[in-house]
Design an enzyme around this catalytic site. Structure first.
Site, PDB file in Angstrom:
ATOM      1  N   GLY A 118      -2.385   4.136  -4.227  1.00  0.00           N
ATOM      2  CA  GLY A 118      -3.544   4.749  -4.841  1.00  0.00           C
ATOM      3  C   GLY A 118      -3.605   6.228  -4.545  1.00  0.00           C
ATOM      4  N   ASP A 127       6.317   0.643   4.254  1.00  0.00           N
ATOM      5  CA  ASP A 127       6.388   1.761   3.311  1.00  0.00           C
ATOM      6  C   ASP A 127       6.554   3.070   4.058  1.00  0.00           C
ATOM      7  OD1 ASP A 127       6.461   3.089   0.934  1.00  0.00           O
ATOM      8  OD2 ASP A 127       4.297   3.039   0.580  1.00  0.00           O
TER       9      ASP A 127
END
Ligand SMILES: *[C@@H]1O[C@H](CO)[C@@H](O)[C@H](O)[C@H]1NC(C)=O
Ligand SMILES: *[C@@H]1O[C@H](CO)[C@@H](O)[C@H](O)[C@H]1NC(C)=O
Ligand SMILES: *[C@@H]1O[C@H](CO)[C@@H](O)[C@H](O)[C@H]1NC(C)=O
Ligand SMILES: *[C@@H]1O[C@H](CO)[C@@H](O)[C@H](O)[C@H]1NC(C)=O
Length: 968
Positions: free
Chosen positions: A688, A804
């Site tokens: 996001g 990540d």
């Protein structure tokens, strides 16, 4: 060679898929045409889109593959393309899913071969940079059930899409689509979720929408829709969330919404809705949240509104009148905003004990009556605003039990009596506004216990006695207003301890006497100083020249005499600021000239200071000013930091003040970011966008906002909450602090510590910034990341896999100290959600084994760490270098040729040694087999105490030298 490794890899897949089933036999040539169609589209994309699609190629059959393969070339093509990044096929080998979110793809859909995919069920191109129009022939995807084009730059009108009647999920939000919502949408009878929000749709909401009886989520907010809300909208029996906020809708709130039996969330705020509300609105047991603020609603607020399990209610900024409903039985209430209406009624009988209530704002209405002691039992209250009503009586001492309270605003009422000493127990209080009442008595010394207080306004009351010196303990005060009372005595010198005082120090309109304490000079951040209309005597201390931030000062109407200092601050003051005193003089315009310097020397002890000041200003006033400003800037930075630190230290995290059970009020953040306005956006990542939010208290935080609707992929609220709590508890100096989260039907965000310098990726890509990050600092960045990962993997129970790690997720603070962000977020999301592919990490950092297995292990993080470590040393992503490492050419590559050319060659032995250790470790981390990679514990140990050294011949070291050493 790297190339042969890749080929072998492809073959491996090929064998396994042909071996795994005779199903592949029925390969139709059409399936290879799917692959070719995609390749054609790929060819039309701008080249910078392509790295993400690098797996998209049809490798010509090599001798290796043909020997064991009996299928046709088109079957081969299909089998290969089914393994492409983002592609999923059915058992027959035809594509059913094209899922390419978050890849920075550019280009248009004009050439997308929609008609080539007769079996496609799911198309996800969300969060890319796709521009242009949505082509009409997207309608040829007649089996499509899931279409996600959200977060792109698509524009122009939405075509009819008549054939997409099987669509169940249609996400188009966050684009720039204009024109009206096509009527044909009424044919999509299977729609369950429809999100057209954050576009530029105009016209009316088509009434046919209400035919979509399976619709459960409808988001049309943030468009330019006008006209009325279709009256039957509440008849959609499966509707759970209805968000029409931020449009130009007018007319009434439809009666049918009061009967909608599954409705949980109703957002109609920021429109032009008028008239009375349906009188049984909120009566249904399902309802959780009603937001109707900033409309033109009139009539009374339904007495029923809280009959169900309402938790959030906001009707602020309307013209609602009539009696305030009885909320006493509304025990589920968490947040209530009725402010800025015309509601009347007795507040005493309207509220009881609300165990969950954390914020209430009923300010600016016409409420009367007395405050009930029961408020003291609403233990979770963190904000109370009742200002601007006609509340009378005393402040109940029971308010002092509200240990979570951050804001208490009772200003502009008719309160009488004394300030209860018990308010000293409000240990979390940040803001206390009791101004403009008729409060009498002394300022209790217990106010000094409010050590977190930032704003204190007791002005315009009937307070007597002297200013308690204990106020000096409220060391975080930013603003202090005690004006318009009957305070006497002198100004305590401890006021000078309020060194963060910034907005105002207003003691005017009292009966304060005595001298101005020279300690006020310590208020170097103060902008407004008002001591006017008192009985202060003596002279203005020359030390006040040091108050370099002053923009407004007022000493008028006192008994002051002597010389007015003559520096910039005083020179810019209006002559009015000194009038009506006993005998102020000086060179400033409007003042009488002083008779003789000696006369101003009457307050003996100020003599030497005066002399020193004069000399200093003669020698080099300019130099001084610069120095002070410099120090100030540094001070401010420090102060800001310390503010946050201190609040956090005291209270776990700053949001506990504003939170209930770890939830941060959605609307608080909305206000701080003006609705996630792009100007607050400081970056976008895999999950996001990140926003910088300056909270009303001055704290700066980073908000990581998940894409709306992805909030839904949270496994379930409770386990999500538990997971978050684990993450919130994580404390490590190299991990970005997670303060809290907000889960909201439409959006979910996490609240993080704000990191001034941004990401490692952005620093490395900017030459000037990259040069500031010298070798030593880079080595430290890598060590910090290693420590953080080692902590997550080995010291947390259960261990946390980051999943990540990339240079985008390494953030740097002012001192260029690195911290890892976004840890552990991935596992909070459902594995089968649309962005599962992206959950594996960021392209370019993903461990090779993830191409063929779902097995995420710590070793995936280790691999990504290896990439980041090389990237930090090289100043750019290592890219092809990684695959060439196993080649002879790669082995022979000189280390000095891959180092970031932004920096000069490392000249210190220690640094050179550290760098060799980094590269050696990085290469070990990049090994193909997960098992042969070191653990992060080994990595961080190795980096702490680097072993052997080749340092003497640094210039000639090759990557091969560093690779095959027995590391770890
Ligand atoms: C819609 O957008 C397109 C392209 O952005 C523009 O050319 C067109 O004028 C817009 N139409 C309306 C009605 O605003
Ligand atoms: C609505 O959903 C139900 C079950 O999910 C399904 O049986 C029904 O056919 C759907 N209705 C329409 C109009 O598509
Ligand atoms: C759909 O809505 C329209 C108008 O809103 C109505 O005339 C029509 O009968 C509805 N169709 C169905 C199948 O319910
Ligand atoms: C302090 O309070 C008084 C009375 O409420 C108000 O008039 C004044 O503007 C305030 N001072 C400042 C600097 O805002």
């Amino acid at each position: 060679m790297g190339y042969s490794i890749k080929l072998a890899f492809l073959c491996l897949i090929f064998f396994s898929s042909s071996a795994s089933g005779s199903r592949v036999e029925v390969v139709h040539s059409q399936f290879s045409s799917e692959a070719e169609a995609l390749l054609k589209w790929k060819a039309t994309l701008p080249s910078y889109s392509l790295p993400a699609l690098s797996s998209w190629k049809l490798t010509p059959p090599s001798p290796n593959t043909t020997t064991t393969n009996t299928t046709t070339p088109s079957a081969a093509a299909a089998a290969i393309s089914c393994k492409w990044f983002g592609i999923t096929c059915n058992r027959a080998g035809s594509m059913v899913e094209i899922s390419l979110p978050h890849l920075e793809l550019q280009g248009t859909l004009d050439n997308f071969p929609f008609s080539s995919f007769p079996n496609l069920l799911r198309l996800d191109l969300s969060d890319n940079g796709i521009t242009g129009t949505i082509p009409v022939h997207i309608g040829s995807l007649s089996k499509l059930a899931h279409l996600d084009l959200s977060y792109n730059n698509l524009s122009n009108i939405l075509p009819p899409l008549s054939n997409l009647s099987r669509l169940r999920f249609f996400f188009l939000h966050h684009n720039q689509i204009n024109g009206t919502i096509p009527l044909e949408i009424g044919n999509m009878k299977n729609l369950v979720k429809l999100a057209l929000c954050w576009n530029e749709f105009t016209g009316m909401i088509p009434p046919v929408l209400t035919n979509l009886t399976n619709l459960s989520l409808l988001y049309l907010n943030h468009n330019e829709l006008n006209g009325p809300i279709p009256s039957k909208i509440g008849d959609m029996e499966n509707l759970v969330v209805l968000d029409l906020a931020y449009n130009k809708l007018c007319g009434l709130v439809p009666q049918s919404l009061a009967n909608s039996s599954k409705l949980e969330i109703l957002y109609l705020h920021e429109n032009q809705l008028s008239g009375p509300l349906p009188q049984d609105l909120g009566g249904q047991p399902s309802i959780v949240s009603i937001q109707l603020s900033s409309n033109l609603l009139s009539g009374s607020l339904p007495q029923q509104i809280c009959r169900g399990s309402l938790q959030y209610l906001s009707v602020r900024n309307n013209s609602l009148m009539g009696t305030i409903p009885d909320f006493r039985n509304c025990t589920s209430l968490r947040r209530l905003r009725l402010d800025n209406n015309l509601l009347v009624g007795n507040i005493t009988g309207s509220f009881g004990v609300h165990p969950h209530l954390y914020y209430i704002d009923v300010s600016h209405n016409r409420l009367y009556g007395e405050l009930s002691p029961k408020w003291g039992e609403c233990k979770n209250l963190s904000g109370i605003k009742i200002s601007g009503n006609n509340i009378s009586g005393n402040i109940p001492p029971e308010f002092g039990h509200l240990t979570e309270l951050g804001l208490l605003d009772l200003s502009f009422n008719k309160l009488v009596g004394e300030i209860p000493k018990a308010l000293g127990g409000l240990s979390s209080l940040l803001s206390l506004y009791l101004n403009d009442n008729q409060i009498s008595g002394h300022v209790p010394v217990e106010i000094g216990n409010l050590i977190n207080l930032e704003d204190l306004d007791l002005s315009a009351n009937r307070l007597i006695g002297s200013i308690p010196k204990q106020l000096g303990q409220c060391s975080k005060l930013l603003s202090l207003n005690l004006s318009w009372n009957s305070l006497d005595g002198s100004i305590p010198s401890q006021i000078g301890d309020l060194v963060f005082l910034q907005d105002q120090l207003d003691l005017s309109h009292n009966s304060i006497s005595g001298l101005i304490p020279p300690e006020l000079a310590k208020l170097r951040m103060l902008e407004i100083l008002n001591l006017s209309h008192n009985m202060i005597t003596g002279s203005i201390p020359l030390s006040l020249e040091e108050m370099v931030s002053l923009v407004s000062l007022d000493f008028s109407y006192n008994e002051l005499e002597g010389v007015v200092p003559n520096n910039r601050i005083f020179k810019n003051a209006s002559p009015q600021a000194f009038r009506n005193n006993k005998g102020l003089c000086g060179e400033l315009q409007g003042l009488l000239p002083c008779p003789r310097p000696q006369t101003s020397n009457r307050s003996g002890k100020k003599g030497p200071k005066f002399f020193i000041s004069i000399i200093a200003s003669l020698i080099g006033i300019v130099f001084l000013a610069y120095a002070i400003i410099g120090v100030l800037i540094l001070l401010r930075e420090k102060v800001k930091k310390e503010n946050i630190e201190a609040t956090r230290g005291n209270h776990g995290n700053i949001f506990s003040i504003w939170s209930y059970n770890g939830n941060i009020a959605y609307e608080d953040m909305i206000e701080a970011t003006e609705n996630f306005d792009a100007k607050y956006c400081i970056g976008t990542g895999t999950y996001g966008s990140v926003y910088k939010a300056v909270l009303p208290t001055g704290h700066v935080v980073a908000l990581k906002k998940f894409h709306p609707l992805e909030g839904e992929i949270i496994v379930d609220e409770e386990s999500f909450g538990n997971e978050i709590r684990i993450l919130i508890d994580i404390r490590h100096r190299n991990i970005v602090k997670l303060y809290g989260f907000c889960s909201h039907p439409q959006c979910m965000f996490l609240v993080y510590e704000y990191m001034e310098k941004g990401s490692l990726a952005s620093i490395l890509s900017n030459q000037a910034e990259a040069m500031g990050l010298d070798w030593l600092k880079r080595v430290n960045v890598i060590k910090s990341v290693a420590n953080a990962l080692s902590y997550l993997h080995h010291d947390c129970v259960p261990p946390i896999i980051h999943r990540d790690i990339s240079s985008k997720n390494i953030l740097l603070d002012v001192e260029l100290e690195a911290r890892v962000s976004d840890f552990g977020i991935a596992r909070l999301l459902k594995p089968d959600s649309s962005n599962w592919i992206s959950l594996k990490g960021t392209h370019g950092y993903i461990a090779p084994e993830l191409a063929y297995t779902m097995a995420l292990t710590e070793k995936c993080d280790v691999y990504s760490f290896g990439v980041v470590a090389l990237e930090t040393i090289m100043g750019r992503h290592p890219g092809e270098l990684i695959s060439s490492l196993s080649s002879l050419a790669g082995q022979k590559m000189l280390l000095r040729d891959v180092l970031d050319p932004c920096l000069t060659f490392p000249s210190y032995q220690k640094v050179a040694k550290d760098m060799l250790a980094v590269v050696r470790v990085a290469l070990a981390c990049l090994r193909n087999h997960p098992q042969s990679r070191p653990t992060m514990h080994q990595v961080s140990k190795e980096l702490l105490v680097p072993r052997s050294s080749f340092v003497e011949h640094f210039h000639t070291i090759t990557l091969g030298d560093l690779d095959d050493v027995e590391v770890l």
